[in-house]
Design a protein around this motif. Sequence first.
Motif, PDB file in Angstrom:
ATOM      1  N   GLN A 267       5.646 -17.529   2.019  1.00 32.30           N
ATOM      2  CA  GLN A 267       6.548 -18.582   1.559  1.00 32.30           C
ATOM      3  C   GLN A 267       6.915 -18.322   0.096  1.00 32.30           C
ATOM      4  O   GLN A 267       6.476 -19.045  -0.808  1.00 32.30           O
ATOM      5  N   PRO A 268       7.708 -17.314  -0.175  1.00 32.43           N
ATOM      6  CA  PRO A 268       8.003 -16.958  -1.573  1.00 32.43           C
ATOM      7  C   PRO A 268       8.688 -18.078  -2.353  1.00 32.43           C
ATOM      8  O   PRO A 268       8.630 -18.082  -3.589  1.00 32.43           O
ATOM      9  N   GLU A 269       9.292 -19.039  -1.652  1.00 36.09           N
ATOM     10  CA  GLU A 269       9.906 -20.157  -2.361  1.00 36.09           C
ATOM     11  C   GLU A 269       8.863 -20.991  -3.109  1.00 36.09           C
ATOM     12  O   GLU A 269       9.185 -21.710  -4.066  1.00 36.09           O
ATOM     13  N   LEU A 270       7.580 -20.899  -2.696  1.00 33.58           N
ATOM     14  CA  LEU A 270       6.514 -21.618  -3.383  1.00 33.58           C
ATOM     15  C   LEU A 270       6.271 -21.095  -4.798  1.00 33.58           C
ATOM     16  O   LEU A 270       5.712 -21.802  -5.640  1.00 33.58           O
ATOM     17  N   ILE A 271       6.666 -19.846  -5.040  1.00 33.35           N
ATOM     18  CA  ILE A 271       6.391 -19.227  -6.335  1.00 33.35           C
ATOM     19  C   ILE A 271       6.998 -20.042  -7.473  1.00 33.35           C
ATOM     20  O   ILE A 271       6.396 -20.192  -8.540  1.00 33.35           O
ATOM     21  N   ASP A 329      -3.734 -25.607  -6.285  1.00 32.82           N
ATOM     22  CA  ASP A 329      -3.066 -26.422  -5.274  1.00 32.82           C
ATOM     23  C   ASP A 329      -1.559 -26.297  -5.494  1.00 32.82           C
ATOM     24  O   ASP A 329      -1.011 -26.875  -6.429  1.00 32.82           O
ATOM     25  N   PHE A 330      -0.881 -25.522  -4.644  1.00 32.04           N
ATOM     26  CA  PHE A 330       0.539 -25.272  -4.827  1.00 32.04           C
ATOM     27  C   PHE A 330       1.394 -26.529  -4.608  1.00 32.04           C
ATOM     28  O   PHE A 330       2.570 -26.538  -4.947  1.00 32.04           O
ATOM     29  N   LEU A 361       5.365 -12.208  -9.970  1.00 38.24           N
ATOM     30  CA  LEU A 361       4.868 -12.606  -8.654  1.00 38.24           C
ATOM     31  C   LEU A 361       5.861 -12.248  -7.549  1.00 38.24           C
ATOM     32  O   LEU A 361       5.477 -11.726  -6.490  1.00 38.24           O
ATOM     33  N   GLN A 362       7.130 -12.500  -7.781  1.00 36.43           N
ATOM     34  CA  GLN A 362       8.137 -12.224  -6.760  1.00 36.43           C
ATOM     35  C   GLN A 362       8.183 -10.741  -6.415  1.00 36.43           C
ATOM     36  O   GLN A 362       8.185 -10.358  -5.232  1.00 36.43           O
TER      37      GLN A 362
END
Length: 399
Positions: A267-271, A329-330, A361-362
């Motif tokens: 779930q890269p959108e969480l970054i 905790d994202f 991170l991405q």
Amino acid sequence: MNASATWTVPEHVPSDRIVDFDFMNPPNVTADVHLAWKALHNGPDIVWSPYNGGHWIATRADDIEVIQKDHQRFSHARVNIPPGQDPALVPLELDPPEHSAYRALITPAFLPQAIAAMEGDIRLLTVELIEGFAGKGECEFIVEFAKMLPIVIFLRLVDLPQEDRLQLLEMTELAVRGTVEERHRSQQMLAGYIGKWIENRRHNPGTDLISLIVNAKVDGEPIAPQRMFGLLVVVIFGGLDTVAAMMGFVCRYLAEHSAERRRLVEQPELILTAVDELIRRHGVTNTARVVVEDMHLNGVYLKRGDSIQVPNALFGLDERRFSDPMAIDFERKPVLHGAFGNGPHRCPGSFLARMEIKVFLQEWLKRIPDFELVAEDPPRCASGMVNGLLHLPLRWKIA
């Protein structure tokens, strides 16, 4: 307690507030610097360390936030412990209103729109660094990536030669984790280095940040030499080691916590929202303030002239402010941490730091989604004015 340290304890410090804690070398720091600092939460909220000249330490988020925001009672005049005799770090060691004019000189270079314009270059450099070692199946993260990315970006920002990066990194290490003598030597080294560039930019100004500072005026007058040097010290040292340290701590965490790492991969959108939570968990700076007047704070009598340290790591690790603070905790909202400070001295480079960590991170997780620590060569941490991760070997399988 080391007997040689006890002589620094003044009469107004109660014996039950004294801790055997040397922030330059706390117990078990090599394995985990954040756990080493977290141990202070087992005692009183405000404690006294007899080491490094003697100073208070505020250990809880509420007190740290009060001190960060209240420059009238807690001055920035000396942010290092122990204080040295070097020129003031500008604008870091100036209080409002004097602080404001100098901060205004550098703020435009770090505003969100200015940093957004740099993202393409940051991303290209990040990819270049990662792909330089991805095929080897291993790297020493700090030397090969964490220290390289911020300094290359910085050198471009100030238009200095890339071949100077190792020299500047050596100065930075002495400045943020050195003794008073080593900090002074670092500033002497930088004075010799930067002197030629000051003259160069006076006669051949460009659009870079050094040119802006060298040719700027404050209250209609050119900046005094010592103030200019103090401002250049902050610009040069301010974002190099702190960002490198933060990326090192983040990378170690993800290497040790495969479930959280897989979530970011899948779930890269969480970054975008994970960055501040990771920063909250891994605070790095341990600056101090000077008590301006005799006062009481949270049951402790502070005297004018006392130094009180405000460790950003302890702000983010305070269970009174954050539920289960040692965990990531994202979905934690809001993540209102103190890692960049609060009030008028809030770090102007915070947008750049977030950008660098986000892009790291991405691009890293696209290319090296699964990686681990090297059991036979464990990470090594250090404490000082900036918490650091000095050594972080990683390995991964090559597809």
